[in-house]
Each structure stands twice: as C-alpha cells, then as structure tokens.
Design an enzyme around this catalytic site. Structure first.
Site, PDB file in Angstrom:
ATOM      1  N   ARG A  10     -13.703  15.344 -33.839  1.00  0.00           N
ATOM      2  CA  ARG A  10     -13.005  16.406 -33.131  1.00  0.00           C
ATOM      3  C   ARG A  10     -13.435  17.715 -33.779  1.00  0.00           C
ATOM      4  O   ARG A  10     -12.742  18.281 -34.598  1.00  0.00           O
ATOM      5  CB  ARG A  10     -11.475  16.243 -33.230  1.00  0.00           C
ATOM      6  CG  ARG A  10     -10.911  15.054 -32.505  1.00  0.00           C
ATOM      7  CD  ARG A  10     -10.598  15.238 -31.033  1.00  0.00           C
ATOM      8  NE  ARG A  10     -11.684  15.133 -30.088  1.00  0.00           N
ATOM      9  CZ  ARG A  10     -11.530  14.737 -28.829  1.00  0.00           C
ATOM     10  NH1 ARG A  10     -10.356  14.376 -28.373  1.00  0.00           N
ATOM     11  NH2 ARG A  10     -12.545  14.702 -28.007  1.00  0.00           N
TER      12      ARG A  10
ATOM     13  N   THR B 176     -10.052  19.110 -24.384  1.00  0.00           N
ATOM     14  CA  THR B 176     -11.371  18.944 -23.748  1.00  0.00           C
ATOM     15  C   THR B 176     -11.314  18.831 -22.212  1.00  0.00           C
ATOM     16  O   THR B 176     -11.901  19.650 -21.505  1.00  0.00           O
ATOM     17  CB  THR B 176     -12.061  17.704 -24.334  1.00  0.00           C
ATOM     18  OG1 THR B 176     -11.165  16.589 -24.224  1.00  0.00           O
ATOM     19  CG2 THR B 176     -12.431  17.909 -25.795  1.00  0.00           C
TER      20      THR B 176
ATOM     21  N   LYS C  47      -0.435   7.533 -23.538  1.00  0.00           N
ATOM     22  CA  LYS C  47      -0.001   7.784 -24.916  1.00  0.00           C
ATOM     23  C   LYS C  47       1.481   7.407 -25.059  1.00  0.00           C
ATOM     24  O   LYS C  47       1.793   6.234 -25.151  1.00  0.00           O
ATOM     25  CB  LYS C  47      -0.235   9.255 -25.286  1.00  0.00           C
ATOM     26  CG  LYS C  47      -1.701   9.591 -25.551  1.00  0.00           C
ATOM     27  CD  LYS C  47      -2.501   9.818 -24.323  1.00  0.00           C
ATOM     28  CE  LYS C  47      -3.848  10.429 -24.616  1.00  0.00           C
ATOM     29  NZ  LYS C  47      -4.680  10.534 -23.409  1.00  0.00           N
TER      30      LYS C  47
ATOM     31  N   TYR D  77       0.842  -1.207   0.000  1.00  0.00           N
ATOM     32  CA  TYR D  77       0.000   0.000   0.000  1.00  0.00           C
ATOM     33  C   TYR D  77       0.876   1.256   0.000  1.00  0.00           C
ATOM     34  O   TYR D  77       0.573   2.231  -0.689  1.00  0.00           O
ATOM     35  CB  TYR D  77      -0.938   0.008   1.215  1.00  0.00           C
ATOM     36  CG  TYR D  77      -1.948   1.139   1.145  1.00  0.00           C
ATOM     37  CD1 TYR D  77      -3.173   0.957   0.518  1.00  0.00           C
ATOM     38  CD2 TYR D  77      -1.650   2.400   1.673  1.00  0.00           C
ATOM     39  CE1 TYR D  77      -4.085   1.988   0.412  1.00  0.00           C
ATOM     40  CE2 TYR D  77      -2.550   3.442   1.569  1.00  0.00           C
ATOM     41  CZ  TYR D  77      -3.772   3.231   0.947  1.00  0.00           C
ATOM     42  OH  TYR D  77      -4.661   4.265   0.842  1.00  0.00           O
TER      43      TYR D  77
ATOM     44  N   ASP E 289       1.424  20.434 -20.627  1.00  0.00           N
ATOM     45  CA  ASP E 289       0.702  19.179 -20.833  1.00  0.00           C
ATOM     46  C   ASP E 289       1.673  18.320 -21.644  1.00  0.00           C
ATOM     47  O   ASP E 289       1.834  18.502 -22.838  1.00  0.00           O
ATOM     48  CB  ASP E 289      -0.598  19.426 -21.609  1.00  0.00           C
ATOM     49  CG  ASP E 289      -1.379  18.144 -21.817  1.00  0.00           C
ATOM     50  OD1 ASP E 289      -0.778  17.060 -21.686  1.00  0.00           O
ATOM     51  OD2 ASP E 289      -2.589  18.216 -22.111  1.00  0.00           O
TER      52      ASP E 289
END
Ligand code: F0G
Length: 463
Positions: free
Chosen positions: A387, A130, A263, A77, A220
């Site tokens: 898109r 988005t 990705k 954990y 990003d």
C-alpha cells in the site's frame, strides 16, 4: 495468568465448527511461486500461501446462523424474500430507507460516481481509496485529499488520524466554489492511512460546514463498525454507548453510503448503495439493471443476500468487534515490541508496516513496500500486500508516479479465521525479515497495467 491476579486476557466470542487445512511450503517452492507471480503477492496462487493476510475482503468466516440462512435463499429473479430481509437489516442498523444491492463495493462506487459527478467537478475526501478515486476520475471528477496532516505521519499517536481538516475543505470551497463539489466523500476508517478512525466530533463539524454550503456528505461505510469501536474506546462521552448506537449516529449525518459488505458484514461477496434521497435512489435503481442485475438482487444470489442480512447484525455486536480489533492490536503490538516501525496507533483491520522506514536504504521508486511484501512471503509463506507508490498509481496530468507519503505493507486480518498462534507465527516472520533487512534490494516494474496497477503489475528483483 496466575491465580490471584486480575484476569486481563480476552477470548473470541465463538468456538470453531469447521476447519480448512493449510500447508507450509519450502523456501524453494516459495521462490518459484514468486517468480511465476512476477513478485506480486496478488498474483500468487492461494494454495501456495500458508497464512493469508492479503486482505480482509471476502475472507471472513461466516457464522452457523449465516450458513443456515444460505439454505433459505429465495432465488426468484424478482422480489426475492432475502432482498426484503436485507433492506430491513440496513434500515434497522444504519437508518437508510432506500437500498440498491450490488455484487461488491466498487459497483456501488461506479453508480454513485456516475450519478453525482459532472465533468470538471472536485470531490474532497479524507484520503483516497484506490477503486473509489478511480470511479470518481472515470466520471470526470478530481479527488482532493483534505485529511489532517497527522494522517501522513506513520509514528504519530493521534487517536483520530482520519479526521478531516476543515480549513483545507474551506480553502477548496473558496477556490472552486461549492457548486463544483457534488458531495463530500467520507470514510469512517481510512484504509490507506492504516485503518485509522475519525471522531464523531469531526463528523458533526464536517456535516455542519457542508450543510452551510449545500454539499451532501456521502459515506464509504466499509469497516464502519471498526471506526465506531474506536470512537467508543477513545472519544469522551462514548464509553457507555454500544457500537450499534454509534454506527447509527454516524449514519444520521450521511445523505447516503456505499458499502463493501465483504469486510464488516462477514460475507464472502456483496455490497450496496444505501440512500436517503428518493431521486438519487430512482437513478441508481435504474442504473443497476444495466451493470449488475435486477434492482432486487444487484449482483447477488438470494442466499448471499440472506447471509448478508444476518451478518449486518453480527457486525455491530460489541463482543465481536472487541475481539476482532483486539486480535489486530495483539499482532501490531507484538511486531512493534521488537522496534519494528508500524503505523501507530494500530488500526482496525490490519497492521501496516512502515516499509519506507523498514527498508530506508531503498528509494521509493525501487518499490520498498512491494519488495517487503515479497520478502515476507519468501520467509514463511505469509501473504501481505503493498500500500504505497504502486497502489497510488500515476498523476493523471503529468504521468509521474505519485510519491505518496505512506509507503506501507498491509498485514490484513480476516475476521474469525485465524488464531492467536497464527498471529505469533506472523510476528516472528516479520522479526526474521527485519533482522536481514540491510541485505534486501529493490524492484524494477516490468509490466504495468493501465488501471489499478497494483493488482496485476509484475516486478523483477534488482539483484
Ligand atoms: N472502499 C474501501 C475503503 C475498501 O477498502 C474497498 C475494498 C472498497 C471501497 C471497494 O470494495 O472490494 O467490495 O469492490 N477494499 C479491499 C481491500 C479490496 O483489500 O482493502 P470492493
């Protein structure tokens, strides 16, 4: 290639060990499947799809080395060994000292938005994504697009369509004041603009301008390796640098970054927030335990973190990234050879059909890209995604549909999954739909969810 001529073909730097069968359906079966799915490719069942180009997110094939790592999952954990391996990979490849793991990118977007944004703030960036924009809005901010105008021109051949227009940014700073701009939201390849890259020169200039005004730049980092590859191929002075070196240089300008590891990193799930600022790290580390899990696993199992730690290194290997982008470009050129309008130049992760031009007889409020994606599936079981106006959603003040400049269908290529023959069948499918384009009618939207409507909206053909 005949003997004596120069070899120009390239091949993937891997061979295939495991295969997964796929099946072709009949036109009637596909029509039934579309009807049941409200004509939205997101609502189709995977078993009804022949070639799945919905997304490159979480759909990659892992390497033997990553699978071997899965067996070394330390499922404690707290304090899993795999977490420390992940931290080491991120620090080595990207240079960020602090890491907060999450189950995928949007969880990291949620945290950074909640930590940095106050009610009434403005967040400039090179085109929206988005989930990123929604988290910024939910935190009380307003996203402002300051990408160069060329990004909105599908046919234009600008090599770095993701560049920031520094004049637009300066105008925003003059208008609202730097203290209302908590950070600049940068992407190294812009998904909604067709997977287009930004140049290192523009990143450097942006950083200088932001520094002058005390605005940190956050990245990003999703698909950064593809962006770095385009810099290597197109920007003067970078031809002799490795993708790994370019990636590290990009990150050196960033205060922090969020990542959808589904990705570039060649894993099926995973993400994180990577930071330089100890104070922001402390807040994120505290917040992650509310929404994701303990700060040494976020939303991932130990084995997932190990596959990710290994995938990070594979993602920046030059021969891997050249083959990955090479396959996308191969598909794009084959489609475009028939005069079909696509976003030029071909981007890093997908071929984007210009659905506005493809179905130029339809009004944008008849959802041409949504309809084109459905027609491509109907033709041969190839799944793509809209898109355009559906993805763009509604203006949060006026409630009107946002009539975005780019009305696109994305054919997204998973990494290391499909062969060149799959690309050929896909191109031929698009040619078939192109030949009957004049008879294609539009859609009516019959169900519209409140958030990220493109995932779950339902449509009805007008005929
Ligand atoms: N940023 C970019 C540029 C993305 O493309 C995505 C996801 C995210 C953030 C969010 O990451 O999915 O891991 O939560 N893009 C996927 C796509 C969904 O199909 O393009 P996530």
């Amino acid at each position: 290639m005949t003997r004596g001529t120069r070899r120009t073909s390239w091949a993937e730097p891997f061979k295939i060990k495991v295969v997964e069968p796929i099946r072709m359906t009949t036109r009637e079966q596909r029509l039934d499947a579309l009807d049941e799915a409200g004509w939205n490719t997101f609502l189709l069942k995977s078993e009804d799809v022949y070639i799945d180009l919905l997304t490159d997110s979480g759909t990659s094939a892992m390497s033997a080395n990553q699978w071997a790592g899965m067996m070394l999952g330390d499922e404690a954990y707290a304090g899993s060994e795999n977490f420390y391996n992940l931290c080491e990979s991120v620090e080595k490849v990207y240079g960020f000292p602090y890491l907060v793991p999450t189950h995928q990118g949007r969880a990291a977007e949620h945290m950074i938005s909640q930590i940095l944004i106050s009610d009434g703030d403005f967040i400039p960036g090179n085109m929206y994504f988005t989930t990123t924009r929604l988290h910024q809005e939910l935190a009380g901010g307003t996203f402002v697009d300051v990408i160069i105008d060329e990004a909105h021109d599908p046919a234009g051949e600008h090599p770095f369509k993701a560049n920031v227009d520094l004049n637009k940014l300066e105008d925003l700073i003059d208008r609202v004041g730097a203290d209302r701009i908590p950070y600049f939201c940068l992407a190294t390849t812009v998904n909604m603009a067709g997977g287009q890259p930004i140049s290192m020169e523009n990143i450097r200039d942006l950083h200088t301008l932001c520094q002058k005004h005390g605005i940190p730049v956050y990245l990003d980092k999703t698909r950064i390796a593809e962006g770095a590859y385009f810099i290597q191929q197109r920007e003067p002075g970078y031809a002799d640098k490795s993708v790994a070196e370019i990636v590290l240089e990009i990150c050196s300008f960033m205060e922090g970054a969020w990542m959808s590891s589904k990705k570039d990193h060649l894993v099926n799930i995973g993400g994180y927030l990577a930071l330089r600022d100890a104070e922001v790290f402390e807040q994120a580390r505290n917040m992650v335990v509310i929404y994701e899990g303990l700060h040494t696993y976020g939303g991932m199992a130990g084995r997932d973190m190990e596959a990710l730690a290994r995938g990070i290194h594979e993602s920046v290997e030059d021969d891997h990234i050249a083959a990955r982008v090479g396959q996308v470009v191969y598909l794009g050129e084959k489609i475009a050879a028939e005069g079909i309008p696509i976003i030029q130049p071909v981007g890093g992760h997908a071929v984007f059909l210009d659905a506005g031009a493809f179905l130029s007889h339809l009004d944008q409020e008849e959802f041409p890209a949504q309809k084109l994606a459905a027609e491509i599936f109907l033709e041969a079981g190839v799944r793509s995604m809209e898109r355009g106006i559906v993805s763009a959603g509604r203006n949060k003040e006026t409630g009107e549909n946002i009539r975005v400049g780019l009305e696109l269908v994305r054919l997204t290529i998973p990494r290391r999954v499909y062969t060149q023959a799959h690309m050929d069948v896909t191109a031929e499918t698009i040619w078939e739909v192109w030949d009957r384009r004049d008879s294609i009618t539009g859609f009516e939207m019959v169900h519209e969810p409140q958030y990220l409507r493109f995932f779950q909206a339902r449509f009805k053909p007008k005929d």
